[in-house]
Design a protein around this motif. Structure first.
Motif, PDB file in Angstrom:
ATOM      1  N   MET A   1       0.837  -1.207   0.000  1.00  0.00           N
ATOM      2  CA  MET A   1       0.000   0.000   0.000  1.00  0.00           C
ATOM      3  C   MET A   1       0.863   1.244   0.000  1.00  0.00           C
ATOM      4  N   ASN A   2       0.588   2.141  -0.894  1.00  0.00           N
ATOM      5  CA  ASN A   2       1.340   3.390  -0.958  1.00  0.00           C
ATOM      6  C   ASN A   2       0.516   4.574  -0.501  1.00  0.00           C
ATOM      7  N   THR A   3      -0.618   4.316   0.058  1.00  0.00           N
ATOM      8  CA  THR A   3      -1.530   5.409   0.373  1.00  0.00           C
ATOM      9  C   THR A   3      -0.988   6.313   1.474  1.00  0.00           C
ATOM     10  N   LYS A   4      -0.180   5.765   2.365  1.00  0.00           N
ATOM     11  CA  LYS A   4       0.316   6.571   3.477  1.00  0.00           C
ATOM     12  C   LYS A   4       1.685   7.188   3.189  1.00  0.00           C
ATOM     13  N   THR A   5       2.344   6.701   2.138  1.00  0.00           N
ATOM     14  CA  THR A   5       3.679   7.189   1.845  1.00  0.00           C
ATOM     15  C   THR A   5       3.658   8.133   0.657  1.00  0.00           C
ATOM     16  N   THR A   6       4.087   9.344   0.906  1.00  0.00           N
ATOM     17  CA  THR A   6       4.216  10.295  -0.188  1.00  0.00           C
ATOM     18  C   THR A   6       5.565  10.079  -0.857  1.00  0.00           C
ATOM     19  N   SER A   7       5.543  10.046  -2.160  1.00  0.00           N
ATOM     20  CA  SER A   7       6.810   9.901  -2.853  1.00  0.00           C
ATOM     21  C   SER A   7       7.053  11.117  -3.732  1.00  0.00           C
ATOM     22  N   VAL A   8       8.294  11.504  -3.802  1.00  0.00           N
ATOM     23  CA  VAL A   8       8.682  12.649  -4.615  1.00  0.00           C
ATOM     24  C   VAL A   8       9.809  12.215  -5.552  1.00  0.00           C
ATOM     25  N   ASP A   9      10.096  13.048  -6.539  1.00  0.00           N
ATOM     26  CA  ASP A   9      11.213  12.749  -7.425  1.00  0.00           C
ATOM     27  C   ASP A   9      12.458  13.442  -6.914  1.00  0.00           C
ATOM     28  N   CYS A  10      13.526  12.704  -6.826  1.00  0.00           N
ATOM     29  CA  CYS A  10      14.795  13.289  -6.409  1.00  0.00           C
ATOM     30  C   CYS A  10      15.156  14.429  -7.366  1.00  0.00           C
ATOM     31  N   PRO A  11      15.383  15.630  -6.851  1.00  0.00           N
ATOM     32  CA  PRO A  11      15.708  16.776  -7.701  1.00  0.00           C
ATOM     33  C   PRO A  11      16.973  16.567  -8.520  1.00  0.00           C
ATOM     34  N   ASN A  12      17.816  15.689  -8.056  1.00  0.00           N
ATOM     35  CA  ASN A  12      19.091  15.480  -8.747  1.00  0.00           C
ATOM     36  C   ASN A  12      19.001  14.410  -9.815  1.00  0.00           C
ATOM     37  N   CYS A  13      18.481  13.242  -9.476  1.00  0.00           N
ATOM     38  CA  CYS A  13      18.497  12.134 -10.436  1.00  0.00           C
ATOM     39  C   CYS A  13      17.096  11.691 -10.844  1.00  0.00           C
ATOM     40  N   LYS A  14      16.069  12.364 -10.325  1.00  0.00           N
ATOM     41  CA  LYS A  14      14.685  12.108 -10.722  1.00  0.00           C
ATOM     42  C   LYS A  14      14.176  10.739 -10.308  1.00  0.00           C
ATOM     43  N   LYS A  15      14.877  10.106  -9.404  1.00  0.00           N
ATOM     44  CA  LYS A  15      14.443   8.819  -8.904  1.00  0.00           C
ATOM     45  C   LYS A  15      13.318   9.020  -7.890  1.00  0.00           C
ATOM     46  N   ALA A  16      12.365   8.091  -7.872  1.00  0.00           N
ATOM     47  CA  ALA A  16      11.267   8.193  -6.923  1.00  0.00           C
ATOM     48  C   ALA A  16      11.785   7.984  -5.509  1.00  0.00           C
ATOM     49  N   VAL A  17      11.424   8.908  -4.622  1.00  0.00           N
ATOM     50  CA  VAL A  17      11.917   8.853  -3.254  1.00  0.00           C
ATOM     51  C   VAL A  17      10.727   8.836  -2.299  1.00  0.00           C
TER      52      VAL A  17
END
Ligand SMILES: [Zn+2]
Length: 63
Positions: A1-17
């Motif tokens: 489940m990803n509903t509780k975890t916010t993911s962002v893109d790494c500003p440097n390498c654009k990897k999902a964080v």
């Protein structure tokens, strides 16, 4: 489940964080990416010669 975890893109390498308290380097994927990005910002910031900007502005007002 990803509903509780916010993911962002790494500003440097654009990897999902995952935006979690465990990720001390967020929004970067790693401490390395954080240092790379901050280092780039710092060097760019330091390359702006503040002392030469002010005199040029004063010259325009003076003339
Ligand atoms: Zn990264």
């Amino acid at each position: 489940m990803n509903t509780k975890t916010t993911s962002v893109d790494c500003p440097n390498c654009k990897k999902a964080v995952a935006w979690t308290d465990e990720n001390k380097s967020r929004p970067f994927c790693s401490k390395r990416c954080k240092l790379i990005d901050f280092g780039g910002w710092a060097s760019e910031h330091n390359s702006i010669p503040g002392e030469s900007v002010y005199p040029s502005i004063e010259d325009e007002y003076d003339q």
